[in-house]
Design an enzyme around this catalytic site. Sequence first.
Site, PDB file in Angstrom:
ATOM      1  N   TYR A  53     139.022  56.210  39.591  1.00 42.54           N
ATOM      2  CA  TYR A  53     138.584  57.477  40.209  1.00 42.54           C
ATOM      3  C   TYR A  53     139.218  58.676  39.494  1.00 42.54           C
ATOM      4  O   TYR A  53     138.569  59.704  39.297  1.00 42.54           O
ATOM      5  CB  TYR A  53     138.921  57.501  41.699  1.00 42.54           C
ATOM      6  CG  TYR A  53     138.634  58.850  42.328  1.00 42.54           C
ATOM      7  CD1 TYR A  53     137.335  59.357  42.358  1.00 42.54           C
ATOM      8  CD2 TYR A  53     139.658  59.626  42.867  1.00 42.54           C
ATOM      9  CE1 TYR A  53     137.065  60.603  42.911  1.00 42.54           C
ATOM     10  CE2 TYR A  53     139.397  60.870  43.430  1.00 42.54           C
ATOM     11  CZ  TYR A  53     138.095  61.352  43.447  1.00 42.54           C
ATOM     12  OH  TYR A  53     137.835  62.588  43.992  1.00 42.54           O
TER      13      TYR A  53
ATOM     14  N   ARG B 265     134.699  64.132  34.454  1.00 43.25           N
ATOM     15  CA  ARG B 265     133.820  65.109  35.108  1.00 43.25           C
ATOM     16  C   ARG B 265     134.248  66.531  34.770  1.00 43.25           C
ATOM     17  O   ARG B 265     133.432  67.368  34.398  1.00 43.25           O
ATOM     18  CB  ARG B 265     133.852  64.876  36.626  1.00 43.25           C
ATOM     19  CG  ARG B 265     133.184  65.970  37.430  1.00 43.25           C
ATOM     20  CD  ARG B 265     133.023  65.594  38.898  1.00 43.25           C
ATOM     21  NE  ARG B 265     134.275  65.354  39.601  1.00 43.25           N
ATOM     22  CZ  ARG B 265     134.355  65.061  40.900  1.00 43.25           C
ATOM     23  NH1 ARG B 265     133.244  64.938  41.634  1.00 43.25           N
ATOM     24  NH2 ARG B 265     135.522  64.849  41.477  1.00 43.25           N
TER      25      ARG B 265
ATOM     26  N   TYR C  79     144.386  69.928  44.951  1.00 45.71           N
ATOM     27  CA  TYR C  79     145.264  68.808  45.312  1.00 45.71           C
ATOM     28  C   TYR C  79     146.478  68.806  44.388  1.00 45.71           C
ATOM     29  O   TYR C  79     146.358  69.052  43.182  1.00 45.71           O
ATOM     30  CB  TYR C  79     144.533  67.474  45.125  1.00 45.71           C
ATOM     31  CG  TYR C  79     143.585  67.053  46.235  1.00 45.71           C
ATOM     32  CD1 TYR C  79     143.562  67.686  47.474  1.00 45.71           C
ATOM     33  CD2 TYR C  79     142.722  65.977  46.040  1.00 45.71           C
ATOM     34  CE1 TYR C  79     142.689  67.266  48.475  1.00 45.71           C
ATOM     35  CE2 TYR C  79     141.854  65.553  47.029  1.00 45.71           C
ATOM     36  CZ  TYR C  79     141.838  66.205  48.242  1.00 45.71           C
ATOM     37  OH  TYR C  79     140.980  65.785  49.221  1.00 45.71           O
TER      38      TYR C  79
ATOM     39  N   ARG D 132     134.052  71.520  49.591  1.00 54.21           N
ATOM     40  CA  ARG D 132     133.874  70.731  50.823  1.00 54.21           C
ATOM     41  C   ARG D 132     132.462  70.852  51.377  1.00 54.21           C
ATOM     42  O   ARG D 132     131.968  69.960  52.053  1.00 54.21           O
ATOM     43  CB  ARG D 132     134.855  71.194  51.887  1.00 54.21           C
ATOM     44  CG  ARG D 132     136.312  71.025  51.506  1.00 54.21           C
ATOM     45  CD  ARG D 132     136.720  69.581  51.414  1.00 54.21           C
ATOM     46  NE  ARG D 132     138.123  69.444  51.018  1.00 54.21           N
ATOM     47  CZ  ARG D 132     138.683  68.288  50.701  1.00 54.21           C
ATOM     48  NH1 ARG D 132     137.977  67.168  50.728  1.00 54.21           N
ATOM     49  NH2 ARG D 132     139.947  68.246  50.341  1.00 54.21           N
TER      50      ARG D 132
ATOM     51  N   GLU E  10     133.982  57.188  54.977  1.00 54.08           N
ATOM     52  CA  GLU E  10     133.682  58.548  54.531  1.00 54.08           C
ATOM     53  C   GLU E  10     132.266  58.882  55.014  1.00 54.08           C
ATOM     54  O   GLU E  10     131.397  58.018  55.030  1.00 54.08           O
ATOM     55  CB  GLU E  10     133.776  58.611  52.998  1.00 54.08           C
ATOM     56  CG  GLU E  10     133.541  59.990  52.400  1.00 54.08           C
ATOM     57  CD  GLU E  10     133.852  60.016  50.893  1.00 54.08           C
ATOM     58  OE1 GLU E  10     134.926  59.531  50.482  1.00 54.08           O
ATOM     59  OE2 GLU E  10     132.998  60.508  50.134  1.00 54.08           O
TER      60      GLU E  10
END
Length: 322
Positions: free
Chosen positions: A149, A156, A208, A221, A317
Amino acid sequence: MPVSPPDAFSATEPAALRIGLADPAAPPSPDTLAVFDFDTDVRADGGVPLRLQVPLRVPPGASLHSERWQVAAPVRGGRDGAIRHARGGGWMVATLELDEAAHGGIEAASAAAYAALIAFQSAQPERHVLRIWNYFADINAGHGDAERYKLFCAGRRRGMGAGFDGAYPAATAVGHRDPARGLVVYWLACARPGTRIENPRQVPAWRYPRQYGPTPPGFARGVRLPGGALAISGTASIVGHASLHPGDCAAQLRESLANIAALQAAAGLSPGFDPGVPLKAYLRHAADLPALRAGLPAGVPAQVLLGDICRHELLVEIDGWR
Ligand code: 3EB
């Protein structure tokens, strides 16, 4: 119920976009922009401008739906290299699947996918990318900064470069379990920009701290779409930046729904969901299906899918729309 109200637009505004779940056997209506099939090995391409076989299974005992996006405008499909797409009424949906090995691993494949996405979409009239889904295998494999991840996040970030006008779309990133499939990315774009929404209960993912990896995840979000609907990113049991309730799916689900309620409040919306607009629930363990069922909002359609959440301690999720 429409995701964007049909009466809210002048002729130059995007047409109404409706997202719903249907019986997989029901023929798609002529205003269908895209169909998303889950839990199938049959690649059905005909009849609609874009059809994607999403590489996620449904847990035993959960119902299987077909997700359909409809737009109140003429629709047409197309192809540009590896990108397949459909457009209509100011909206575009597109998908790209890359073979990881052919691109030198998940990080390089993610960079290639995002570079292709940005190059393609920035040349279209529907140049504003609002919402992206990312599915790839073994999301939690690898240790520390080498967890896949985290490599995906790095690729990305590199691939998007200065794309997205410096603003992140809403997103989902979930691990699939189909070794025959690659990195599957699909997205919604529009001729009009959206508005990013952050959740005051959660640190923005792009802030983060270092402990979650060298490259923070690049997503918002939520994004308010032209017309007013809210696209809700994959939402898990994270408060601040910490994962809560390890090992307790029911409590994680409650926390995820509290996060979504806080996001809705931040967008100026009341909490809750629309009876016709579906959620997707990603579940790490099929055995947690009863807890999931008991905790999902009543009367709201949901497709339950088996998948791996991007932190190993997270069990569930939710993503969707309002
Ligand atoms: C989180 O809040 C949980 O990397 O695109 C949710 C939605 C998550 C999107 C992404 C990751 C992503 O950090 C994981």
